[in-house]
Design an enzyme around this catalytic site. Structure first.
Site, PDB file in Angstrom:
ATOM      1  N   GLY A 125       0.809  -1.205   0.000  1.00 12.50           N
ATOM      2  CA  GLY A 125       0.000   0.000   0.000  1.00 12.50           C
ATOM      3  C   GLY A 125       0.846   1.260   0.000  1.00 12.50           C
ATOM      4  N   CYS A 126       0.223   2.360  -0.397  1.00 10.43           N
ATOM      5  CA  CYS A 126       0.854   3.681  -0.372  1.00 10.43           C
ATOM      6  C   CYS A 126      -0.227   4.687   0.013  1.00 10.43           C
ATOM      7  CB  CYS A 126       1.498   4.005  -1.719  1.00 10.43           C
ATOM      8  SG  CYS A 126       0.326   4.142  -3.086  1.00 10.43           S
ATOM      9  N   GLY A 127      -0.144   5.894  -0.498  1.00  7.97           N
ATOM     10  CA  GLY A 127      -1.138   6.912  -0.164  1.00  7.97           C
ATOM     11  C   GLY A 127      -2.459   6.708  -0.879  1.00  7.97           C
ATOM     12  N   TYR A 154      -3.645   4.213   1.620  1.00  4.34           N
ATOM     13  CA  TYR A 154      -3.925   4.622   2.993  1.00  4.34           C
ATOM     14  C   TYR A 154      -5.175   5.490   3.076  1.00  4.34           C
ATOM     15  CZ  TYR A 154      -3.576   7.023   7.443  1.00  4.34           C
ATOM     16  OH  TYR A 154      -3.863   7.542   8.677  1.00  4.34           O
TER      17      TYR A 154
END
Length: 173
Positions: A125-127, A154
């Site tokens: 995952g990331c932003g 996120y």
């Protein structure tokens, strides 16, 4: 599980195309709850420190809902360290700051190899899901066939009210 095709230029100029498995945040949370998947956050270190998905809390909530299952797992023949790995979240930035600006972390895959085996199940995952798509692509090409991208990142995790850890900033007077 959905998948996304991704075209990417390599340093040699050749095109690499991989089909990247992508799951939504609801599925990602369920996979983390299963205990078989680890959450890998590929955002910059400062972003991760400011706020991130609390995969450990997801696991604890699962344990609270299923005390019998937790007791059975504790009595199983599985090594304790393996259980601890499933309860953690890891941060390995896909991009790093350089004098030229933000660039792809040249040690990204090597750092992942230091902690994980190619057959480990990773939720990346990331932003918002874009950077993690690139990271998952690189991992998939490097042999991590059980890595999958968390679409929405996120922001989607937080929007769904899932557990997060946020750094509390002290007020200056």
């Amino acid at each position: 599980m959905a998948s996304s095709s991704l075209e990417k230029s390599t340093s040699s100029g050749a095109e690499v195309v991989a089909t990247v498995p992508t799951v939504d945040v609801l599925t990602a949370k369920s996979l983390i709850e299963s205990g078989r998947h680890v959450y890998l956050d590929v955002r910059m270190e400062e972003d991760f420190k400011a706020a991130h998905a609390d995969a450990g809390k997801v696991w604890k909530q699962r344990d609270q809902r299923s005390a019998e299952a937790a007791t059975a797992a504790a009595n199983s023949d599985s090594p304790e360290e393996e259980d601890d790995v499933c309860r953690k979240i890891f941060n390995v930035p896909y991009y790093v700051h350089t004098p030229k600006g933000r660039e792809k972390n040249p040690e990204f895959v090597d750092k992942i190899r230091e902690t994980f085996k190619e057959d480990d199940h990773l939720i990346v995952g990331c932003g918002t899901g874009g950077r993690s798509l690139l990271a998952t692509n690189d991992l998939y090409i490097a042999g991590f066939k059980n890595a999958c991208n968390m679409g929405g990142g996120y922001r989607a995790w937080e929007k769904n009210g899932f557990p997060t850890k946020k750094q509390h900033k002290e007020q200056q007077l």
